[in-house]
Design an enzyme around this catalytic site. Structure first.
Site, PDB file in Angstrom:
ATOM      1  N   GLU A 247      -2.757  35.472  34.631  1.00 12.33           N
ATOM      2  CA  GLU A 247      -3.282  36.761  35.081  1.00 12.33           C
ATOM      3  C   GLU A 247      -4.191  37.399  34.025  1.00 12.33           C
ATOM      4  O   GLU A 247      -3.864  38.452  33.465  1.00 12.33           O
ATOM      5  CB  GLU A 247      -2.121  37.677  35.475  1.00 12.33           C
ATOM      6  CG  GLU A 247      -1.304  37.067  36.612  1.00 12.33           C
ATOM      7  CD  GLU A 247      -0.221  37.979  37.164  1.00 12.33           C
ATOM      8  OE1 GLU A 247       0.103  38.982  36.502  1.00 12.33           O
ATOM      9  OE2 GLU A 247       0.301  37.675  38.257  1.00 12.33           O
ATOM     10  N   GLU A 344       1.529  31.176  41.876  1.00 11.77           N
ATOM     11  CA  GLU A 344       2.611  32.149  41.750  1.00 11.77           C
ATOM     12  C   GLU A 344       2.585  33.106  42.929  1.00 11.77           C
ATOM     13  O   GLU A 344       1.547  33.663  43.273  1.00 11.77           O
ATOM     14  CB  GLU A 344       2.511  32.960  40.460  1.00 11.77           C
ATOM     15  CG  GLU A 344       3.710  33.898  40.283  1.00 11.77           C
ATOM     16  CD  GLU A 344       3.610  34.778  39.049  1.00 11.77           C
ATOM     17  OE1 GLU A 344       3.212  34.272  37.986  1.00 11.77           O
ATOM     18  OE2 GLU A 344       3.925  35.980  39.157  1.00 11.77           O
TER      19      GLU A 344
END
Length: 621
Positions: A247, A344
């Site tokens: 991220e 994810e």
């Protein structure tokens, strides 16, 4: 001279001599007669069902039957195994530090691992996305407990003399190794939440205030990855893929780092890519860029916009917390040579949907994986970082250590609808849901078909019809329920190339494509394949050819002639390079003028070493 062609031409002559000596005439004189028809009529269909209240938990249902009956339904899924899309690498979740700690200390550890990874006695999970160092889910979740593999007391260590994976050795590594022992198909992916603090401008592992990677430590960070890969390799754990940063667009209170698209591009181009290429490793991992939400396609476009960086990158990684999964199709359509991975998706966490929704929509948007987040957490959702999302996230297994209880959640069973039935190496094929039913279709390496469907209507049951090979079956899905359907048989409009009745200049060989068997290879200019008694009906307009080649020639073609090599020409397909002699891709062209029953001849034009053919299919689209 093409060395492969020269060698194999000599091998062909040698084999011909062997045939004469031992009488293996089938090598050159295969079945002479009609094209084999499918034995698919009235196939039995196996069904498994999970309901949201878990009254059914991946429970077998009565078999259904493919038939010619035309029954109406709310949604129809038309399965077409000639419409081959991406290959599946696996389904799974993450053995985070928190998850591993709970499993390792449970008296039911062995049973939990069996139920997670064993394909027969469990759900056969086949993909693990592992944090490289600490994430937001660690067993001792205070700020002081965050760790990397070279903390060195916060002091710079550019030579990485203090590098160690000892923290993982306590319980993470043993459990990852056990997962691989339980299921040899398990692939491991590695992702860092943060570099060592001394490599960052903020000198902290935390994302908030941690800054970004110092330019003087780009090279050291690339070697940090190499040391991680080598250390895991020494533990018997090959790493299938890595991403440079989890991220990269967020700066959380737990370990994290802002890593802009431009910075990640330069890091891959100048440091990580060359370091991996030059590293001593038994298995070189794929480098996947981005590893963040569906709401930003500009990031990966920036990476791919640099030719050198793009050359090192195998694909992109995506999360489900924001945006729409169609972003993955956008990138696939722009860069079809690069793979897509959903890496994810924590159910409930940050409003993320359950695995059935994430996985189905990811598969239908070119993802090769379906990956949730924590494998195991406490019933309260911990242990988690005090700066993290805490109880907002769920897991596959709830483990209550003080009370010695284990509970398998809806997430576990939904993931099992994929991982237990879809084998790595399967391919996604034509056949998607519509309306309130999400569905995706798959073909396993053994040729069996799998359809996973989820009723997104949380209040009403829906009827689903699945059609295939001119037949269909119908099933009723309860509200918010997930079902898996499996069956065997061969689609009747698929002609295996090795069943020719006439040929010139070709040779059969073992095939690594889905379905296995043999392909026809060693094809040169003027070679041909002929098939008798092909029923084109009255509306055939498309031909699909399953083809593989290493040749990059742009003038190779296959002509489709009726009745003889010089008979009426009904279509021509310009063949595209696939990047390998056994790297199979489906190539399509239109045809016209074919109706009724004829022989069909595939006549190859171009150079030498044109490629290999596994099957051909004629259909109406």
């Amino acid at each position: 001279m093409n060395l492969r062609r020269s060698f194999f031409r000599h091998r062909r002559l040698f084999l011909a001599l062997v045939v004469v000596c031992v009488g293996m005439m089938t090598v050159f004189f295969p079945f002479m007669g009609n094209v084999p028809k499918a034995t698919a009529a009235n196939e039995s269909v196996k069904v498994w069902l999970t309901t949201p209240n878990l009254s059914s938990k991946l429970s077998p249902q009565p078999d259904l039957q493919l038939s010619s009956a035309n029954v109406p339904a709310d949604t129809t899924v038309s399965v077409d195994e000639t419409d081959i899309r991406q290959t599946v690498d696996g389904f799974g979740a993450s053995m985070t530090d928190a998850s591993a700690y709970l499993i390792w200390n449970s008296p039911y550890k062995d049973d939990i691992m069996t139920r997670l990874f064993n394909p027969t006695d469990g759900i056969g999970m086949s993909f693990l996305r592992q944090p490289i160092g600490a994430s937001d889910f660690i067993a001792a979740p205070q700020t002081s407990d965050y760790y990397s593999y070279d903390d060195n007391g916060g002091n710079p260590d550019p030579d990485l003399t203090g590098f160690t994976i000892a923290k993982d050795a306590s319980y993470v590594l043993p459990l990852v190794s056990k997962a691989i022992n339980l299921n040899s198909n398990v692939k491991v992916m590695g992702t860092p939440w943060s570099p060592p603090a001394w490599m960052k401008t903020g000198n902290t592992l935390s994302g908030s205030g941690g800054g970004t990677l110092k330019t003087e430590y780009y090279a050291a960070y690339a070697q940090y990855f190499v040391k991680y890969l080598q250390a895991y390799q020494q533990q018997g754990i090959p790493v299938f893929a890595i991403t440079p940063q989890n991220e990269p667009g967020t700066a959380p209170g737990y370990p994290g780092m802002i890593f802009s698209a431009a910075d990640e591009t330069n890091f891959i181009k100048n440091n990580l890519g060359p370091a991996i290429a030059n590293a001593t490793l038994d298995t070189k991992p794929k480098i996947l860029a981005y590893d963040h939400n569906w709401d930003d396609t500009d990031y990966i476009t920036t990476v791919y916009g640099n030719a050198e960086a793009k050359s090192y990158v195998a694909g992109s990684a995506w999360h489900h917390y924001a945006g729409d999964p169609s972003a993955m199709s956008t990138i696939h359509n722009a860069y079809p040579d690069k793979d897509i991975y959903e890496t994810e998706g924590s159910p409930v966490c940050a409003s993320g949907p359950r695995p059935a929704t994430t996985f189905l929509r990811s598969m239908n948007n070119w993802s090769r994986t379906g990956v949730a987040w924590n494998i195991a957490l406490r019933p309260d959702g911990g242990p988690w970082s005090t700066e993290g999302l805490g109880t907002d996230c769920t897991a596959l297994v709830q483990i209550d250590l003080p009370n010695n209880t284990v509970n398998y959640t809806l997430d576990y069973y939904q993931i099992g609808h994929f991982s237990k039935f879809i084998v790595p190496g399967a391919v996604v094929i034509g056949g998607q849901g519509s309306g309130s039913i999400d569905a995706a279709s798959f073909k396993n390496p053994d040729g069996s078909k799998v359809v996973v469907a989820h009723n997104t209507d949380t209040s009403n049951s829906k009827t689903l019809k699945i059609s295939w090979n001119g037949q269909s079956f119908t099933s009723t899905l309860p509200a918010d329920a997930t079902a898996t359907f499996t069956w065997s048989g061969t689609q009747s409009n698929v002609i295996n190339a090795a069943t020719y009745s006439d040929q010139s200049g070709t040779q059969n060989e073992a095939c690594t494509d889905v379905g296995g068997g043999q392909d026809v290879g060693f094809i040169d200019n003027g070679d041909y394949l002929g098939y008798q008694n092909v029923d084109f009906g009255t509306d055939v307009n498309t031909v699909r050819l399953r083809f593989a080649t290493l040749t990059t020639a742009t003038n190779d073609q296959v002509e489709f002639h009726l009745d003889s090599t010089t008979g009426p020409l009904v279509g021509t397909l310009t063949l595209q390079s696939t990047g390998g002699w056994q790297n199979w891709k489906t190539q399509t062209t239109s045809i016209s003028g074919a109706s009724g029953i004829h022989s069909i001849y595939l006549v190859f034009q171009g150079g030498s070493s044109i490629g290999n053919v596994h099957w051909v299919s004629f259909l109406h689209t």
